[in-house]
Design a protein around this motif. Sequence first.
Motif, mmCIF file in Angstrom:
data_model
loop_
_atom_site.group_PDB
_atom_site.id
_atom_site.type_symbol
_atom_site.label_atom_id
_atom_site.label_comp_id
_atom_site.label_asym_id
_atom_site.label_seq_id
_atom_site.Cartn_x
_atom_site.Cartn_y
_atom_site.Cartn_z
ATOM 1 N N ASN A 1 -40.533 0.073 -17.107
ATOM 2 C CA ASN A 1 -41.799 0.787 -16.957
ATOM 3 C C ASN A 1 -42.947 -0.154 -17.286
ATOM 4 O O ASN A 1 -42.880 -0.914 -18.259
ATOM 5 N N VAL A 2 -44.003 -0.114 -16.483
ATOM 6 C CA VAL A 2 -45.161 -0.984 -16.668
ATOM 7 C C VAL A 2 -46.363 -0.131 -17.050
ATOM 8 O O VAL A 2 -46.722 0.805 -16.324
ATOM 9 N N ILE A 3 -46.973 -0.442 -18.179
ATOM 10 C CA ILE A 3 -48.158 0.273 -18.650
ATOM 11 C C ILE A 3 -49.243 -0.754 -18.943
ATOM 12 O O ILE A 3 -49.085 -1.605 -19.831
ATOM 13 N N ASP A 4 -50.326 -0.695 -18.161
ATOM 14 C CA ASP A 4 -51.462 -1.605 -18.352
ATOM 15 C C ASP A 4 -51.043 -3.069 -18.331
ATOM 16 O O ASP A 4 -51.550 -3.898 -19.109
ATOM 17 N N GLY A 5 -50.083 -3.397 -17.480
ATOM 18 C CA GLY A 5 -49.650 -4.785 -17.353
ATOM 19 C C GLY A 5 -48.582 -5.214 -18.327
ATOM 20 O O GLY A 5 -48.116 -6.352 -18.281
ATOM 21 N N PHE A 6 -48.154 -4.316 -19.207
ATOM 22 C CA PHE A 6 -47.098 -4.620 -20.173
ATOM 23 C C PHE A 6 -45.802 -3.927 -19.740
ATOM 24 O O PHE A 6 -45.818 -2.748 -19.362
ATOM 25 N N LYS A 7 -44.708 -4.641 -19.852
ATOM 26 C CA LYS A 7 -43.412 -4.105 -19.412
ATOM 27 C C LYS A 7 -42.628 -3.559 -20.601
ATOM 28 O O LYS A 7 -42.545 -4.201 -21.645
ATOM 29 N N PHE A 8 -42.046 -2.386 -20.389
ATOM 30 C CA PHE A 8 -41.226 -1.734 -21.408
ATOM 31 C C PHE A 8 -39.832 -1.481 -20.840
ATOM 32 O O PHE A 8 -39.695 -1.018 -19.701
ATOM 33 N N SER A 9 -38.817 -1.755 -21.647
ATOM 34 C CA SER A 9 -37.431 -1.477 -21.259
ATOM 35 C C SER A 9 -36.868 -0.383 -22.155
ATOM 36 O O SER A 9 -37.307 -0.208 -23.302
ATOM 37 N N PHE A 10 -35.886 0.352 -21.625
ATOM 38 C CA PHE A 10 -35.289 1.438 -22.394
ATOM 39 C C PHE A 10 -34.527 0.869 -23.584
ATOM 40 O O PHE A 10 -33.766 -0.084 -23.458
ATOM 41 N N HIS A 11 -34.734 1.469 -24.766
ATOM 42 C CA HIS A 11 -34.098 0.998 -25.991
ATOM 43 C C HIS A 11 -32.909 1.885 -26.357
ATOM 44 O O HIS A 11 -31.767 1.438 -26.374
ATOM 45 N N LYS A 12 -33.173 3.170 -26.626
ATOM 46 C CA LYS A 12 -32.094 4.062 -27.034
ATOM 47 C C LYS A 12 -32.570 5.515 -26.982
ATOM 48 O O LYS A 12 -33.768 5.792 -26.858
ATOM 49 N N TYR A 13 -31.604 6.419 -27.104
ATOM 50 C CA TYR A 13 -31.896 7.841 -27.216
ATOM 51 C C TYR A 13 -31.996 8.232 -28.689
ATOM 52 O O TYR A 13 -31.173 7.821 -29.510
ATOM 53 N N GLU B 1 -50.112 -10.793 -15.297
ATOM 54 C CA GLU B 1 -51.058 -10.640 -14.193
ATOM 55 C C GLU B 1 -50.469 -9.731 -13.118
ATOM 56 O O GLU B 1 -49.252 -9.663 -12.936
ATOM 57 N N ALA B 2 -51.352 -9.043 -12.404
ATOM 58 C CA ALA B 2 -50.908 -8.098 -11.370
ATOM 59 C C ALA B 2 -50.104 -8.807 -10.282
ATOM 60 O O ALA B 2 -49.127 -8.259 -9.765
ATOM 61 N N SER B 3 -50.501 -10.038 -9.948
ATOM 62 C CA SER B 3 -49.786 -10.780 -8.904
ATOM 63 C C SER B 3 -48.361 -11.110 -9.340
ATOM 64 O O SER B 3 -47.424 -11.072 -8.537
ATOM 65 N N ILE B 4 -48.188 -11.443 -10.642
ATOM 66 C CA ILE B 4 -46.852 -11.759 -11.153
ATOM 67 C C ILE B 4 -45.974 -10.520 -11.162
ATOM 68 O O ILE B 4 -44.794 -10.559 -10.782
ATOM 69 N N LEU B 5 -46.545 -9.391 -11.574
ATOM 70 C CA LEU B 5 -45.785 -8.138 -11.572
ATOM 71 C C LEU B 5 -45.365 -7.744 -10.167
ATOM 72 O O LEU B 5 -44.244 -7.275 -9.948
ATOM 73 N N THR B 6 -46.258 -7.953 -9.207
ATOM 74 C CA THR B 6 -45.926 -7.631 -7.813
ATOM 75 C C THR B 6 -44.789 -8.495 -7.316
ATOM 76 O O THR B 6 -43.848 -8.014 -6.681
ATOM 77 N N ARG B 7 -44.870 -9.800 -7.617
ATOM 78 C CA ARG B 7 -43.803 -10.709 -7.182
ATOM 79 C C ARG B 7 -42.472 -10.341 -7.817
ATOM 80 O O ARG B 7 -41.432 -10.325 -7.151
ATOM 81 N N GLN B 8 -42.478 -10.033 -9.103
ATOM 82 C CA GLN B 8 -41.242 -9.659 -9.785
ATOM 83 C C GLN B 8 -40.681 -8.355 -9.238
ATOM 84 O O GLN B 8 -39.460 -8.217 -9.076
ATOM 85 N N THR B 9 -41.547 -7.401 -8.949
ATOM 86 C CA THR B 9 -41.107 -6.119 -8.406
ATOM 87 C C THR B 9 -40.425 -6.305 -7.055
ATOM 88 O O THR B 9 -39.325 -5.801 -6.815
#
Length: 219
Positions: free
Chosen positions: A10-22, A61-69
């Motif tokens: 999940n990307v929020i304001d250019g920062f990426k978050f991965s699922f940790h746990k329930y 950067e938005a361009s880096i996120l787009t490329r990674q996506t």
Amino acid sequence: MFSEKGKHINVIDGFKFSFHKYLKNDIERWRCVKRTCKSFYKCENEIIIEKNIKHNHEPDEASILTRQTVSNLLKRKAQEYPCDRPSKLLHNELQNDIETLTHNDCTLIKKNMHYARRSIQPSIPKSLSDIHKTLNDLKIKTNREEVFLLINDSVNNIIIFSTTENLNFLCKSNTIFVDGTFKNCCKIFTQMFTIHTTHNNHFIPIIFCLLPSKSKECF
């Protein structure tokens, strides 16, 4: 977006978050992908109920996120559709009005697709016994779902590729041509021997044979 390992990000304001746990009551805890960053948030039914998103690093950067996506998405498609060329898959994705990708980005994405495919491909056999075993395991078929492996002789080390339809067409032909090449044959075998016929003034290859030698007995 997806990570390089195919996990949801999940990307929020250019920062990426991965699922940790329930947590209790099926509450999800997501944390920043930077392991030195303490930022996290908790959500229930996709609604954020608690967060601490004070990062100790700059956003991507938005361009880096787009490329990674695009890259991670196409890596998955390259594995799901192994017969499609990487350039074709990339071209189809670029039709979605992605304007921030540069020529270098496209080159890098295609390389990533090749690496992704290589990870799911079987290892190259190193002996005749490995080849015979691999061919039996692969269940080789044509795009018409016809069995393409006609003979896999592990005693005489002769492998022949063709289909029943090809053989029937060959039986109706008045002229048959044969050819043998050594240069384009895989190293473990000596010769690739092919049998052709003609159709509508075109040479049509019907049978492909991998031979261990060029002796008269082998032919």
